[in-house]
Design an enzyme around this catalytic site. Sequence first.
Site, PDB file in Angstrom:
ATOM      1  N   HIS A 191       4.707  -2.292  -2.474  1.00  0.00           N
ATOM      2  CA  HIS A 191       4.288  -1.006  -3.056  1.00  0.00           C
ATOM      3  C   HIS A 191       5.206  -0.605  -4.225  1.00  0.00           C
ATOM      4  O   HIS A 191       5.865   0.433  -4.167  1.00  0.00           O
ATOM      5  CB  HIS A 191       4.262   0.095  -1.982  1.00  0.00           C
ATOM      6  CG  HIS A 191       3.349   1.241  -2.332  1.00  0.00           C
ATOM      7  ND1 HIS A 191       2.653   1.968  -1.403  1.00  0.00           N
ATOM      8  CD2 HIS A 191       3.029   1.803  -3.527  1.00  0.00           C
ATOM      9  CE1 HIS A 191       1.945   2.924  -1.982  1.00  0.00           C
ATOM     10  NE2 HIS A 191       2.165   2.844  -3.303  1.00  0.00           N
TER      11      HIS A 191
ATOM     12  N   ARG B 256      -4.541   1.756  -2.148  1.00  0.00           N
ATOM     13  CA  ARG B 256      -3.987   1.991  -0.814  1.00  0.00           C
ATOM     14  C   ARG B 256      -4.465   0.863   0.093  1.00  0.00           C
ATOM     15  O   ARG B 256      -5.621   0.440   0.016  1.00  0.00           O
ATOM     16  CB  ARG B 256      -4.466   3.334  -0.255  1.00  0.00           C
ATOM     17  CG  ARG B 256      -3.757   4.554  -0.833  1.00  0.00           C
ATOM     18  CD  ARG B 256      -2.279   4.644  -0.404  1.00  0.00           C
ATOM     19  NE  ARG B 256      -1.618   5.845  -0.885  1.00  0.00           N
ATOM     20  CZ  ARG B 256      -0.937   5.926  -2.038  1.00  0.00           C
ATOM     21  NH1 ARG B 256      -0.841   4.872  -2.829  1.00  0.00           N
ATOM     22  NH2 ARG B 256      -0.354   7.064  -2.382  1.00  0.00           N
TER      23      ARG B 256
ATOM     24  N   ILE C 233      -5.934   5.275 -13.765  1.00  0.00           N
ATOM     25  CA  ILE C 233      -5.332   3.936 -13.693  1.00  0.00           C
ATOM     26  C   ILE C 233      -6.394   2.863 -13.985  1.00  0.00           C
ATOM     27  O   ILE C 233      -6.136   1.921 -14.740  1.00  0.00           O
ATOM     28  CB  ILE C 233      -4.640   3.714 -12.330  1.00  0.00           C
ATOM     29  CG1 ILE C 233      -3.497   4.736 -12.158  1.00  0.00           C
ATOM     30  CG2 ILE C 233      -4.097   2.290 -12.219  1.00  0.00           C
ATOM     31  CD1 ILE C 233      -2.855   4.768 -10.785  1.00  0.00           C
TER      32      ILE C 233
ATOM     33  N   GLU D  71       2.230  -0.013   6.089  1.00  0.00           N
ATOM     34  CA  GLU D  71       3.402  -0.258   5.247  1.00  0.00           C
ATOM     35  C   GLU D  71       4.631   0.189   6.017  1.00  0.00           C
ATOM     36  O   GLU D  71       4.596   1.275   6.611  1.00  0.00           O
ATOM     37  CB  GLU D  71       3.296   0.515   3.933  1.00  0.00           C
ATOM     38  CG  GLU D  71       2.207  -0.050   3.051  1.00  0.00           C
ATOM     39  CD  GLU D  71       2.130   0.573   1.669  1.00  0.00           C
ATOM     40  OE1 GLU D  71       2.965   1.458   1.358  1.00  0.00           O
ATOM     41  OE2 GLU D  71       1.252   0.188   0.898  1.00  0.00           O
TER      42      GLU D  71
ATOM     43  N   GLY E 252     -10.790   5.897 -12.793  1.00  0.00           N
ATOM     44  CA  GLY E 252     -10.040   7.113 -13.102  1.00  0.00           C
ATOM     45  C   GLY E 252      -8.955   6.760 -14.108  1.00  0.00           C
ATOM     46  O   GLY E 252      -9.122   5.850 -14.928  1.00  0.00           O
TER      47      GLY E 252
HETATM   48  C1  DGY Z   1       1.295   7.024  -5.701  1.00  0.00           C
HETATM   49  O1  DGY Z   1       1.896   7.786  -6.452  1.00  0.00           O
HETATM   50  O2  DGY Z   1       0.388   7.399  -4.950  1.00  0.00           O
HETATM   51  C2  DGY Z   1       1.681   5.610  -5.745  1.00  0.00           C
HETATM   52  O3  DGY Z   1       1.079   4.850  -4.769  1.00  0.00           O
HETATM   53  C3  DGY Z   1       3.185   5.477  -5.706  1.00  0.00           C
HETATM   54  O4  DGY Z   1       3.432   4.386  -6.532  1.00  0.00           O
END
Ligand code: DGY
Length: 331
Positions: A292, A244, A165, A273, A163
């Site tokens: 994170h 995640r 990223i 987390e 996607g």
């Molecule tokens: C998100 O925006 O989902 C990220 O994990 C925060 O950095």
Amino acid sequence: MSLSHSAGFPHVVITRRVPQHILDYMASAADLQLWEEDHPIPYQTLLDRVPGCAGVYCLLTDRIDAALLDAAGPGLKVISQMAVGVDNIDVKACTARGIPVGNTPGVLTETTADLALALMLATARRIVEAAEFLKAGQWQTWRPMELTGQDVYGCTVGIIGLGRIGTAVARRLRGFDCKLLYTNPSPNPEAEKLGVTDVDLETLLKSSDIVTLHCPLTPETRGLIGAGELALMKPTAILINTARGAVVDQKALFEALQARRIGAAGLDVTDPEPMSKDDPLLTLPNVVVLPHIGSASVATRTRMAQLAADNLVAGLQGEHLPHCVNPEVYD
Ligand code: DGY
């Protein structure tokens, strides 16, 4: 704290302090009730605050479920999350009640991709281990094979989830002359131009020197990388997770790393987390874990907070959210 500007304004619950100018912007459209503490609002407190509210501005640390929506009541017009991932929100329950859910895609793409690269370099070149070695006074001389790691340039990288990223990571890795593979639920039309080859998950795991995760957490991706998948990876392979924590079976990962069935792991996200400081993964020299921080540049976190505010205000005014994860509510 209540930031009240005018009687009759819609009431909004905000679960954490964001930059003041963004609070001021939201306060021009709503009566804000802000959770002032620097840790997540307890679920029960949030439940007590939402009755009668028109909007909730939340973070990925908040659970937004059907019970909370019901407690808010029929006046709830928008849920706006300051994150792109919304796995903490029961989106189906929102959709069933006609409530749009806003998120913050796009603005964090490049910052998160930078961190994925940082973790690749840190694990492949043993950066953290080397810095600790020096601090511990162990650096005696330059030795031919001391602290040698792996090259990132020219290696094969498997991208799970191409996607926004994943694509930004691929763009960066082209500059490292990497061979790029990907797997995605549907083919990415940009892939060919990017020089990224579509393969199945098994081929990706078997062929990659680095496997990097960029998929959302969904019922389909929960536990996607477990013992079986780790066993397919090369004994020198590196796993990077900036998506995640729950996409990876962390116990299986520990066992694979400890037994050197894979080479190393770089994790920006964990399950749960925060990760406990006693977590066994932290005892391993071939693991780098970060708290994170993928999107944690001042500029990006500010943009995320603003975009979430834009979504909130649009929702309060009955307009389409600039970024809505359940646009079917407008059908
Ligand atoms: C998100 O925006 O989902 C990220 O994990 C925060 O950095």
